[in-house]
Scaffold this motif. Structure first.
Motif, short mmCIF file in Angstrom:
data_model
loop_
_atom_site.label_atom_id
_atom_site.label_comp_id
_atom_site.label_asym_id
_atom_site.label_seq_id
_atom_site.Cartn_x
_atom_site.Cartn_y
_atom_site.Cartn_z
N GLU A 65 -8.76 -7.65 1.80
CA GLU A 65 -9.62 -6.91 2.72
C GLU A 65 -8.94 -6.70 4.07
O GLU A 65 -9.04 -5.62 4.67
N ARG A 66 -8.23 -7.73 4.55
CA ARG A 66 -7.55 -7.59 5.83
C ARG A 66 -6.41 -6.58 5.72
O ARG A 66 -6.20 -5.78 6.64
N MET A 67 -5.69 -6.61 4.61
CA MET A 67 -4.60 -5.65 4.43
C MET A 67 -5.14 -4.22 4.44
O MET A 67 -4.54 -3.33 5.06
N LEU A 68 -6.26 -3.98 3.79
CA LEU A 68 -6.84 -2.65 3.77
C LEU A 68 -7.22 -2.20 5.18
O LEU A 68 -7.06 -1.03 5.54
N GLU A 69 -7.73 -3.12 5.98
CA GLU A 69 -8.04 -2.80 7.38
C GLU A 69 -6.77 -2.44 8.14
O GLU A 69 -6.74 -1.46 8.90
N LEU A 70 -5.74 -3.26 7.96
CA LEU A 70 -4.49 -3.01 8.70
C LEU A 70 -3.84 -1.71 8.25
O LEU A 70 -3.19 -1.03 9.06
N PHE A 71 -4.00 -1.35 6.99
CA PHE A 71 -3.49 -0.06 6.53
C PHE A 71 -4.13 1.08 7.32
O PHE A 71 -3.46 2.05 7.68
N GLU A 72 -5.43 0.96 7.57
CA GLU A 72 -6.14 2.00 8.32
C GLU A 72 -5.65 2.04 9.78
O GLU A 72 -5.55 3.11 10.38
N VAL A 73 -5.36 0.87 10.34
CA VAL A 73 -4.88 0.82 11.72
C VAL A 73 -3.55 1.55 11.86
O VAL A 73 -3.34 2.35 12.79
N VAL A 74 -2.64 1.29 10.93
CA VAL A 74 -1.31 1.89 11.00
C VAL A 74 -1.34 3.37 10.58
O VAL A 74 -0.66 4.20 11.18
N GLY A 75 -2.16 3.67 9.57
CA GLY A 75 -2.21 5.03 9.03
C GLY A 75 -1.82 5.01 7.57
O GLY A 75 -0.73 4.53 7.23
N THR A 76 -2.69 5.50 6.72
CA THR A 76 -2.48 5.34 5.28
C THR A 76 -1.28 6.10 4.74
O THR A 76 -0.84 5.83 3.63
N THR A 77 -0.75 7.05 5.51
CA THR A 77 0.42 7.80 5.03
C THR A 77 1.74 7.24 5.55
O THR A 77 2.81 7.76 5.22
N ASP A 78 1.67 6.19 6.36
CA ASP A 78 2.89 5.60 6.90
C ASP A 78 3.71 4.98 5.75
O ASP A 78 3.16 4.32 4.87
N PRO A 79 5.04 5.17 5.74
CA PRO A 79 5.87 4.61 4.66
C PRO A 79 5.72 3.10 4.51
O PRO A 79 5.76 2.58 3.38
N LEU A 80 5.57 2.38 5.61
CA LEU A 80 5.40 0.93 5.51
C LEU A 80 4.08 0.58 4.82
O LEU A 80 4.00 -0.40 4.07
N VAL A 81 3.05 1.37 5.07
CA VAL A 81 1.76 1.15 4.42
C VAL A 81 1.86 1.45 2.93
O VAL A 81 1.36 0.68 2.09
N ILE A 82 2.52 2.53 2.59
CA ILE A 82 2.66 2.90 1.17
C ILE A 82 3.39 1.80 0.41
O ILE A 82 2.99 1.39 -0.68
N ALA A 83 4.48 1.28 1.00
CA ALA A 83 5.25 0.22 0.34
C ALA A 83 4.42 -1.05 0.21
O ALA A 83 4.43 -1.72 -0.83
N ALA A 84 3.68 -1.41 1.27
CA ALA A 84 2.87 -2.63 1.24
C ALA A 84 1.72 -2.49 0.25
O ALA A 84 1.36 -3.45 -0.44
N ARG A 85 1.14 -1.30 0.17
CA ARG A 85 0.04 -1.08 -0.79
C ARG A 85 0.54 -1.25 -2.22
O ARG A 85 -0.15 -1.84 -3.07
N GLN A 86 1.74 -0.74 -2.50
CA GLN A 86 2.31 -0.90 -3.85
C GLN A 86 2.57 -2.37 -4.15
O GLN A 86 2.30 -2.84 -5.27
N ARG A 87 3.08 -3.08 -3.16
CA ARG A 87 3.36 -4.52 -3.36
C ARG A 87 2.07 -5.29 -3.57
O ARG A 87 2.00 -6.18 -4.43
N LEU A 88 1.02 -4.94 -2.81
CA LEU A 88 -0.28 -5.60 -2.98
C LEU A 88 -0.84 -5.32 -4.37
O LEU A 88 -1.38 -6.23 -5.03
#
Length: 328
Positions: free
Chosen positions: A300-323
């Motif tokens: 849940e916290r990761m999903l929140e942080l993804f929104e803070v950074v921006g869901t299209t950010d490359p770091l978010v995309i990589a972290a989402r795949q790892r999660l």
């Protein structure tokens, strides 16, 4: 908490920027046509615009420019609504001073050395540079009237240190746009939706629970309101960090590597300071060792942080795949 600019006697050494000064055989040239020298007055320094972008690689030029005219430093992130709004206020204030002050914008995520040097633990963070010496000012949003008061104190401090010059935008069109407080040919911004405006006003006065409530109401009315979802994530991050010091958070995390609350706090801190990859890696590395409840909290916290950074950010995309790999 807002800082009042220090006295002239305490100006030196507030933050160490020495590693960012470009040392060369010839004097470093300011971001314009004239080289800067010792503090003082003289002919106005010509620069491309009263609002400049700078980074780790060329901040030595900003230090040189500050020998002639005081420099306001806006450490920002485009994904933070609060940071974007404050940047516009800073532009307007600097434009109104017509060259007595220059605004330099620094994107914290792309310039980690400056973010660390200015101790930018959250965005926006605002500082100044006078005669090559940094002056910490404040973090977060403040009312424009309070900002104007700080700027006046800053100009007085600059005068005490012999920095009483001015800057002139080399491009006449840019200068005219600066005088109006806006970028050339920029479209007029649409007013914020009522609940978004209510949330932002609450953030400005430091009432994070009220801002959270406003964003939640906006989402309840329109679950597809992506700006409200991102705003809620951002203000929730601010609320979690409120009242906690950097030392407290890092000490607790170091003392309790398996303490989930402590690790969530330090991840918040890392992300707010622009260390996005570190924040994600910390939580994803901890994830496999947690029980089901702990894993759900991290998800849940990761999903929140993804929104803070921006869901299209490359770091978010990589972290989402790892999660996703860790979940399944």
């Amino acid at each position: 908490m807002t800082n009042v600019p220090p006295s002239a006697a305490s100006l030196r050494g507030a933050v160490d920027l020495s590693s960012l000064v470009q040392r060369a055989n010839t004097p470093t040239q300011a971001p314009g046509q004239q080289a800067a020298g010792a503090p003082g007055t003289g002919a106005p320094v010509q620069i491309p615009s009263l609002v400049l972008e700078a980074g780790d690689a060329n901040f030595g030029e900003v230090l040189e420019l500050s020998q002639h005219v005081p420099v306001l430093v806006d450490l920002y992130a485009d994904w933070a609504e609060q940071s974007t709004a404050l940047s516009e206020v800073l532009r307007r204030v600097v434009a109104g001073l017509r060259g007595r002050l220059v605004l330099v914008r620094v994107a914290v995520e792309q310039n980690p050395q400056l973010a660390q040097a200015f101790q930018a633990q959250s965005v926006p963070t605002v500082a100044a540079v006078i005669a090559g010496q940094p002056v910490p000012l404040f973090a977060g949003s403040i009312p424009e009237a309070q900002l104007l008061d700080i700027v006046e104190q800053l100009l007085a401090l600059a005068g005490q240190n012999g920095v009483t010059g001015s800057a002139v935008a080399a491009d006449a069109d840019a200068a005219e746009a600066d005088a109006e407080g806006e970028a050339p040919a920029a479209p007029a911004e649409e007013p914020l939706p009522p609940l978004h405006a209510e949330a932002y006003e609450a953030i400005e006065r430091g009432d994070y629970p009220a801002a959270i409530a406003a964003y939640k109401t906006a989402i309840a009315q329109d679950p597809r309101d992506e700006l409200a979802v991102a705003g809620l994530a951002q203000v929730s991050l601010l609320h979690r960090l409120a009242g906690k010091t950097v030392q407290q958070i890092r000490t607790a995390a170091g003392a309790g590597p398996n303490d989930l609350d402590a690790q969530l706090d330090v991840a918040d801190l890392d992300l707010s300071g622009g260390h996005v990859a570190d924040a994600f890696d910390r939580l994803l590395t901890l994830f496999p060792s947690l029980d089901a409840d702990g894993k759900n909290r991290v998800r849940e916290r990761m999903l929140e942080l993804f929104e803070v950074v921006g869901t299209t950010d490359p770091l978010v995309i990589a972290a989402r795949q790892r999660l996703a790999m860790l979940l399944y």
